[in-house]
Design a protein around this motif. Structure first.
Motif, short mmCIF file in Angstrom:
data_model
loop_
_atom_site.label_atom_id
_atom_site.label_comp_id
_atom_site.label_asym_id
_atom_site.label_seq_id
_atom_site.Cartn_x
_atom_site.Cartn_y
_atom_site.Cartn_z
N PRO A 91 40.56 21.18 52.32
CA PRO A 91 39.77 20.45 51.32
C PRO A 91 38.60 21.29 50.83
O PRO A 91 37.88 21.90 51.63
CB PRO A 91 39.28 19.21 52.09
N GLY A 92 38.44 21.38 49.53
CA GLY A 92 37.36 22.13 48.92
C GLY A 92 37.66 23.60 48.67
O GLY A 92 36.91 24.27 47.96
N ALA A 93 38.74 24.11 49.25
CA ALA A 93 39.04 25.54 49.12
C ALA A 93 39.33 25.93 47.67
O ALA A 93 38.80 26.93 47.17
CB ALA A 93 40.21 25.93 50.02
N VAL A 94 40.14 25.16 46.98
CA VAL A 94 40.49 25.50 45.60
C VAL A 94 39.25 25.43 44.71
O VAL A 94 39.01 26.32 43.90
CB VAL A 94 41.63 24.61 45.07
N ALA A 95 38.45 24.39 44.89
CA ALA A 95 37.23 24.26 44.09
C ALA A 95 36.28 25.43 44.36
O ALA A 95 35.66 25.96 43.43
CB ALA A 95 36.53 22.93 44.41
N ALA A 96 36.20 25.87 45.60
CA ALA A 96 35.34 27.02 45.93
C ALA A 96 35.87 28.30 45.27
O ALA A 96 35.09 29.07 44.70
CB ALA A 96 35.27 27.21 47.44
N LEU A 97 37.18 28.51 45.32
CA LEU A 97 37.77 29.68 44.65
C LEU A 97 37.50 29.64 43.16
O LEU A 97 37.16 30.67 42.55
CB LEU A 97 39.27 29.76 44.92
N GLU A 98 37.63 28.48 42.56
CA GLU A 98 37.36 28.33 41.12
C GLU A 98 35.92 28.69 40.79
O GLU A 98 35.64 29.42 39.83
CB GLU A 98 37.68 26.90 40.66
N ARG A 99 34.97 28.17 41.59
CA ARG A 99 33.55 28.46 41.35
C ARG A 99 33.24 29.94 41.55
O ARG A 99 32.51 30.54 40.75
CB ARG A 99 32.67 27.60 42.26
N LEU A 100 33.78 30.52 42.60
CA LEU A 100 33.52 31.94 42.87
C LEU A 100 34.10 32.82 41.77
O LEU A 100 33.44 33.75 41.30
CB LEU A 100 34.08 32.34 44.23
N ALA A 101 35.31 32.53 41.35
CA ALA A 101 35.94 33.31 40.28
C ALA A 101 35.15 33.16 38.98
O ALA A 101 34.91 34.14 38.26
CB ALA A 101 37.39 32.89 40.09
N ALA A 102 34.72 31.94 38.69
CA ALA A 102 33.95 31.69 37.46
C ALA A 102 32.60 32.40 37.47
O ALA A 102 32.08 32.77 36.42
CB ALA A 102 33.75 30.19 37.26
N SER A 103 32.06 32.65 38.68
CA SER A 103 30.77 33.33 38.77
C SER A 103 30.92 34.85 38.71
O SER A 103 29.94 35.57 38.78
CB SER A 103 30.05 32.92 40.06
N GLY A 104 32.16 35.33 38.63
CA GLY A 104 32.38 36.76 38.48
C GLY A 104 32.74 37.51 39.75
O GLY A 104 32.93 38.73 39.72
N ALA A 105 32.84 36.81 40.87
CA ALA A 105 33.19 37.49 42.12
C ALA A 105 34.63 37.99 42.06
O ALA A 105 35.49 37.38 41.44
CB ALA A 105 33.02 36.54 43.31
N ARG A 106 34.86 39.11 42.71
CA ARG A 106 36.22 39.62 42.88
C ARG A 106 36.72 39.06 44.21
O ARG A 106 36.07 39.27 45.24
CB ARG A 106 36.23 41.14 42.89
N LEU A 107 37.84 38.40 44.19
CA LEU A 107 38.36 37.75 45.39
C LEU A 107 39.56 38.53 45.93
O LEU A 107 40.38 39.04 45.17
CB LEU A 107 38.76 36.32 45.08
N ALA A 108 39.64 38.58 47.25
CA ALA A 108 40.74 39.28 47.91
C ALA A 108 41.14 38.54 49.17
O ALA A 108 40.38 37.73 49.70
CB ALA A 108 40.33 40.71 48.25
N ILE A 109 42.35 38.85 49.64
CA ILE A 109 42.87 38.33 50.89
C ILE A 109 43.05 39.50 51.85
O ILE A 109 43.56 40.56 51.47
CB ILE A 109 44.24 37.63 50.68
N CYS A 110 42.64 39.29 53.11
CA CYS A 110 42.87 40.25 54.19
C CYS A 110 43.40 39.43 55.36
O CYS A 110 42.65 38.69 55.99
CB CYS A 110 41.58 40.97 54.56
N THR A 111 44.70 39.53 55.61
CA THR A 111 45.34 38.67 56.59
C THR A 111 46.29 39.45 57.49
O THR A 111 46.82 40.48 57.07
CB THR A 111 46.12 37.55 55.86
N ASN A 112 46.52 38.93 58.68
CA ASN A 112 47.50 39.53 59.57
C ASN A 112 48.90 38.97 59.33
O ASN A 112 49.83 39.30 60.05
CB ASN A 112 47.09 39.38 61.03
N LYS A 113 49.06 38.15 58.30
CA LYS A 113 50.39 37.72 57.85
C LYS A 113 50.96 38.87 57.02
O LYS A 113 50.21 39.56 56.31
CB LYS A 113 50.26 36.45 56.99
#
Length: 174
Positions: A91-113
């Motif tokens: 809950p809230g993850a998608v909204a947080a990604l939307e806000r971060l992307a809209a603010s200009g942050a570059r988003l990445a994933i670093c996972t052991n999958k």
């Protein structure tokens, strides 16, 4: 504005609750070898360490040994076919990604999958487009907790480690 900031997320247990689907895959692999199933609670702590670690922990707790390589292959095959049956963003993850992307942050994933499974999951959940880079355990010669995995993810996203932050849920992410 976060224009020059790279925010790197762990995937399992941080952005997406994948534990139900991972537990189903684990129990499938155990069942294929005649072993009793485990509960989600019994393996939740090992989710971020990868399929092999989950299998090894399940076998250790049960006090049994088996062909971990074969079980890992069974696990991965089942998991790939059922990757987003019950997995959902927190809950809230998608909204947080939307806000971060809209603010200009570059988003990445670093996972052991594994990277291919990470992409498949993110596509199934319609999240892949948020990320400038997706670094799985097999993207580089190293994986978490090796810092090269994180710095590699930042570089793939076009970021600078001096202006980056990692968001995770375990000691492996630290």
């Amino acid at each position: 504005m976060l224009k020059h900031t790279t925010i790197v997320f762990d995937l399992d247990g941080t952005l997406v609750d994948t534990a139900p689907d991972l537990t189903h895959a684990l129990n499938h692999a155990l069942g294929q070898r005649g072993h009793a199933p485990v509960t989600l609670e019994a393996i939740r702590a090992t989710v971020g360490r990868g399929a092999r670690a989950m299998i090894e922990e399940a076998l250790r707790v049960a006090g049994i040994s088996d062909d971990v390589d074969r079980m890992t292959a069974d696990f991965l095959l089942h998991y790939e076919r059922n990757i987003a049956e019950e997995s959902r963003p927190y809950p809230g993850a998608v909204a947080a990604l939307e806000r971060l992307a809209a603010s200009g942050a570059r988003l990445a994933i670093c996972t052991n999958k594994r990277e291919q499974l990470s992409r498949k999951l993110l596509q199934a959940l319609e999240l892949e487009a948020f990320f400038h880079a997706i670094a799985g355990r097999d993207t580089f010669a190293v994986s978490k907790p090796d810092p090269g995995h994180l710095t590699g993810a930042i570089a793939l996203a076009g970021g600078n480690p001096a202006n980056a932050v990692m968001v995770g849920d375990s000691v492996t992410d630290m």
